[in-house]
Scaffold this motif. Sequence first.
Motif, mmCIF file in Angstrom:
data_model
loop_
_atom_site.group_PDB
_atom_site.id
_atom_site.type_symbol
_atom_site.label_atom_id
_atom_site.label_comp_id
_atom_site.label_asym_id
_atom_site.label_seq_id
_atom_site.Cartn_x
_atom_site.Cartn_y
_atom_site.Cartn_z
ATOM 1 N N ARG A 372 0.854 -1.175 0.000
ATOM 2 C CA ARG A 372 0.000 0.000 0.000
ATOM 3 C C ARG A 372 0.892 1.227 0.000
ATOM 4 O O ARG A 372 2.094 1.152 0.307
ATOM 5 N N ALA A 373 0.308 2.367 -0.328
ATOM 6 C CA ALA A 373 1.072 3.608 -0.362
ATOM 7 C C ALA A 373 0.126 4.793 -0.207
ATOM 8 O O ALA A 373 -1.075 4.687 -0.470
ATOM 9 N N TYR A 374 0.677 5.905 0.220
ATOM 10 C CA TYR A 374 -0.093 7.140 0.323
ATOM 11 C C TYR A 374 -0.276 7.719 -1.076
ATOM 12 O O TYR A 374 0.698 8.013 -1.777
ATOM 13 N N LYS A 375 -1.519 7.823 -1.489
ATOM 14 C CA LYS A 375 -1.871 8.308 -2.828
ATOM 15 C C LYS A 375 -1.183 7.520 -3.935
ATOM 16 O O LYS A 375 -1.012 8.000 -5.061
ATOM 17 N N GLY A 376 -0.765 6.312 -3.584
ATOM 18 C CA GLY A 376 -0.124 5.444 -4.561
ATOM 19 C C GLY A 376 1.307 5.777 -4.869
ATOM 20 O O GLY A 376 1.936 5.108 -5.692
ATOM 21 N N ASN A 392 -2.737 0.695 -5.892
ATOM 22 C CA ASN A 392 -4.059 1.319 -6.037
ATOM 23 C C ASN A 392 -4.072 2.534 -6.957
ATOM 24 O O ASN A 392 -4.754 3.525 -6.691
ATOM 25 N N THR A 393 -3.337 2.448 -8.046
ATOM 26 C CA THR A 393 -3.393 3.515 -9.052
ATOM 27 C C THR A 393 -3.788 2.980 -10.432
ATOM 28 O O THR A 393 -3.788 3.723 -11.407
ATOM 29 N N ASN A 394 -4.103 1.688 -10.501
ATOM 30 C CA ASN A 394 -4.547 1.106 -11.762
ATOM 31 C C ASN A 394 -6.033 1.409 -11.984
ATOM 32 O O ASN A 394 -6.757 1.755 -11.061
#
Length: 490
Positions: A372-376, A392-394
């Motif tokens: 996971r990441a902050y804002k991807g 979570n940027t796809n």
Amino acid sequence: MPNSRPLPERLDTLVIGAGMSGIAMGYHLKRRGLDDFLIAEKSDGFGGVWRDNRYPGAGCDVPSHLYSFSFALKPDWSRKYALQAEILDYFEECAERFGLGPHLRTGFTVRSLTFDEGEGRWQVRFWDGSQTSARVVISAVGQLSEPFTPEIEGLSDFAGPVMHTARWDSSVKLDGQRVALIGNAASAIQLLPEVSERARELTIFQRTPNWIISKPDRAFTAFEKWAFAHIPSWQRLYRWGSFLIHELRYSALVKGSLASRFTRWTGKRKIAKGIKDPELRAKLTPDYPPGCKRILLSNDFFEVMQRGNVHLVTDGIARIHADGVEATNGEIIPADTLILATGFVTTEFLPTLEVTGSDGRSLRDAWGASPRAYKGVAVGGFPNLFMLYGPNTNLGHNSIIFMVERQAEYIADKAGLILDGGLKTLAVRPEAENRYNADLQKRLSKTVWAGDCPSWYKTADGVITQNWEGLATRFARTLRTRDDADWEGV
């Protein structure tokens, strides 16, 4: 021009990867005046997946004018959905146009990143033993860079050629051969028409059927290309029209929505009309909502599946023999050539890198099974490190290039705070990252991706690590929102 000259001992910014994301990042770094950067690329040039994926029929399922940079429109796309060679040419032309060649170093594969808190720099080691250090490191390796090869008993015993679609060998003879194709997703349905025409027998091993919609593809006329090039703003209007049409499709990805039910109804109707044999029709009909797995585009898939030399196996694979594939029902299917259309290592992110942050903790340990990441783009405890096309940027409905451009703009601004703003380090606050991802996963639970189907969108424990939870325009607003309080700089 691209080159393999040694890397300097110290530099401001290192970009890892020269695909679409690396090119976008290079453009925005130069635009921001952050010119002391290099792009380290493991292959021999720009292009990323479009350099790697050269299998027959390889192309994009996003319209050409939408699958292009907003800062580098191309009026002379040959067709509505471009094929691999034209897409690769486009990205290479963009790299040349924006002067990225001198920044590229080819044949460099990053092995490890270790953060030196005292200096505020990343120590970078490559597989060839060379080293450098950078104040800022930006990963542009993407989600589809490492081919996935399943662990199948006896795979190494196969006597004939074995090739992954992302490592296609055009010298392998397919004409008159018995070909076994493992996998039936995006790359498989693109190469099926040509392989089925060339092979004597083609056997497809399917794990899960896919929802397939028509691909409204055709060549652009000479007048259309002239209009794109000579009528002011027409190409941008055409592009934004395409963008908005694709944005509207997101509603079909919301669990239980009217659009989702309609998409399922039309999909089943398409299968019923396209497949005459009831047994084959049943094998090709999914039992999960459209979009839970990637929806595929094809105009000839059902036709190909009904050719006399094409066979579908839905039993699992027990093992590989020297001259064939044994299914779990005991049947052995003879084969001369084995093609793996098994996709990529997607849910691990940065699977080939050893990344050690400021507190000595590895990124793999920090992530565990669900990255996971902050804002991807950033992870707490790993200062001055950013990602493009991160967790979570796809998207499942629009162009990833739109998403990557927004990330590149955002990262260039954060890098500017470090390189021009006098900061030694800049890191996202862990509590901000936790809050962001808790809200993200809550929203994702309302989508079809949370459904019960095997997909590369989520990890084995069911966490959706790949996809954004809404409209692409919502993601753009998220990255435009001021978030100074979510970061800590020294």
